[in-house]
Motif scaffolding. Structure first.
Motif, short mmCIF file in Angstrom:
data_model
loop_
_atom_site.label_atom_id
_atom_site.label_comp_id
_atom_site.label_asym_id
_atom_site.label_seq_id
_atom_site.Cartn_x
_atom_site.Cartn_y
_atom_site.Cartn_z
N ARG A 1 63.53 -38.51 -28.37
CA ARG A 1 63.24 -37.15 -28.55
C ARG A 1 62.02 -36.79 -29.63
O ARG A 1 61.30 -35.96 -29.46
N THR A 2 62.26 -37.68 -30.68
CA THR A 2 61.20 -37.68 -31.85
C THR A 2 60.11 -38.17 -31.43
O THR A 2 59.06 -37.23 -31.49
N LEU B 1 55.73 -44.23 -33.79
CA LEU B 1 56.11 -43.94 -32.48
C LEU B 1 57.04 -44.81 -31.69
O LEU B 1 57.91 -44.61 -30.97
N THR B 2 56.81 -46.09 -31.91
CA THR B 2 57.61 -47.28 -31.16
C THR B 2 58.80 -47.21 -31.72
O THR B 2 59.87 -47.68 -31.12
N SER B 3 59.03 -46.99 -32.89
CA SER B 3 60.01 -47.27 -33.74
C SER B 3 60.97 -45.76 -33.81
O SER B 3 62.03 -46.01 -34.49
N LEU C 1 54.53 -36.85 -29.82
CA LEU C 1 53.24 -37.11 -28.81
C LEU C 1 52.77 -35.91 -28.45
O LEU C 1 51.42 -35.55 -28.29
N VAL C 2 53.43 -34.69 -28.21
CA VAL C 2 53.04 -33.42 -27.86
C VAL C 2 51.83 -32.95 -29.01
O VAL C 2 51.03 -32.30 -29.06
N TRP C 3 52.66 -33.30 -30.41
CA TRP C 3 51.78 -32.88 -31.63
C TRP C 3 50.64 -33.38 -31.68
O TRP C 3 49.35 -33.01 -31.69
#
Length: 351
Positions: free
Chosen positions: A191-192, A185-187, A197-199
């Motif tokens: 938008r991705t 997530l940090t990389s 995060l929602v998923w």
């Protein structure tokens, strides 16, 4: 002349047959009430909320009449969302009850022992690294859950799948996989990362008829096998030695149940993300309703109620915009986890 006291026979307790009948009647009542509650909650999710639909209009829409606005909201948004929520809840509920019963540990649900963490890490990898979308993300989640289950089995092989070692190995794997997910997530670009995060929170916002279709097919395939092995699960509750003495193939039944539990959790995670604590909550709530007995059907129905109720609250009552259902289930599950840990500590089983 001394009187001799005549011993008075103690009143006979209920016979085993009557105890079994009462338990069966209670189980049937609970299952019927839970089934009705799920149907009512499905109706609440579809008919009420930010956009309400009358029962008459709902019947007309199902009959094929087009009502501007209402038809789209019911057929393309609310109804598939409710169907996916019910299927996901059943999958998580049954999976959690199997894990908790087999491993004899109320903490041994798939979201605690690493199965959903593996699915999440694989799905985020597909999103961030491979640029996946659509069906590729659920497929990656299925593969990730399966690989995590295999790794757990191999690492815990020395003590077999019934021991505490499997739970500890699963918790360790979950920590590693959560770290991998955080790194991905940090990389990722903004938008991705937001989509991921929602998923990861667990959401029904992207529910659709294709997703409901393959989740339903998976349920139709997996749940009959699970029902067929329910008797074996009850035998394993008595202990391996007693179960083997009754002629139960212990290793084969345990492997089959764990494989089905992993598959159900993987499909549910692929359909809606790792909705927090549904698998963890459903089994204990169902056992409370049944007076301590284990019922996979009751756990599945409780799981469906938790997801449907949580989604209604998250989508309509908490904020101006629909929130992921995992926000509500996480808020419910965290206090329950603390309660279980406190109860175990009071009983001398805690650390």
């Amino acid at each position: 002349m001394t009187a001799v006291a005549t011993p008075v026979a103690a009143p006979a307790g209920p016979s085993p047959a009557s105890v079994r009948r009462r338990a069966a009647h209670r189980r049937l009542r609970v299952l019927v009430l839970l089934g009705l509650a799920v149907v009512v909650m499905l109706g609440v999710d579809v008919l009420l909320g930010r956009y309400t639909v009358t029962i008459a209009d709902f019947v007309r829409i199902l009959a094929g009449h087009r009502i501007p606005g209402a038809s789209f909201i019911v057929l393309d948004d609310k109804l598939p969302r409710a169907v996916v929520g019910a299927l996901v809840g059943v999958g998580f509920g049954v999976s959690g009850a199997i894990f908790q019963t087999l491993l004899r540990n109320p903490l041994a649900s798939p979201d605690v022992v690493g199965v959903t963490s593996g699915a999440s890490a694989a799905a985020v990898f597909a999103l961030v690294v491979l640029g996946g979308s659509g069906v590729s993300v659920p497929l990656a989640a299925l593969v990730g859950a399966a690989l995590t289950a295999v790794a757990m089995q191999l690492l815990a092989a020395r003590s077999g799948v019934a021991g505490q070692r499997l739970v500890l190995v699963g918790i360790g794997l979950a920590a590693v996989l959560n770290a991998v997910t955080s790194y991905l997530l940090t990389s990722a670009d903004l938008r991705t990362a937001a989509d991921a995060l929602v998923w990861l929170t667990g959401s029904l916002n992207h529910a659709s008829w294709p997703r409901a279709g393959w989740a339903g097919v998976a349920a139709v395939v997996l749940l009959p096998f699970t029902a067929a092995l329910t008797r074996g699960l009850r035998g394993l509750e008595l202990g391996d030695d007693v179960a083997a003495a009754t002629g139960l193939p212990v290793r084969r039944v345990r492997f089959g149940l764990l494989a089905l539990a992993v598959a159900l959790a993987a499909v549910a995670t692929a359909a809606a993300g790792p909705i927090s604590f549904v698998a963890f909550l459903a089994g204990p709530i169902a056992r409370r309703l049944l007076g301590g007995a284990t019922s996979l059907a009751a756990a599945g129905l409780v799981g469906a109620l938790v997801v449907l109720g949580g989604d209604f609250v998250a989508a309509n009552l908490l904020a101006d915009t629909p929130l992921p259902v995992g926000v509500v289930t996480g808020a419910l599950g965290a206090p329950f986890l603390l309660y279980l840990l406190a109860a175990a500590n009071r009983g001398g089983r805690g650390g």
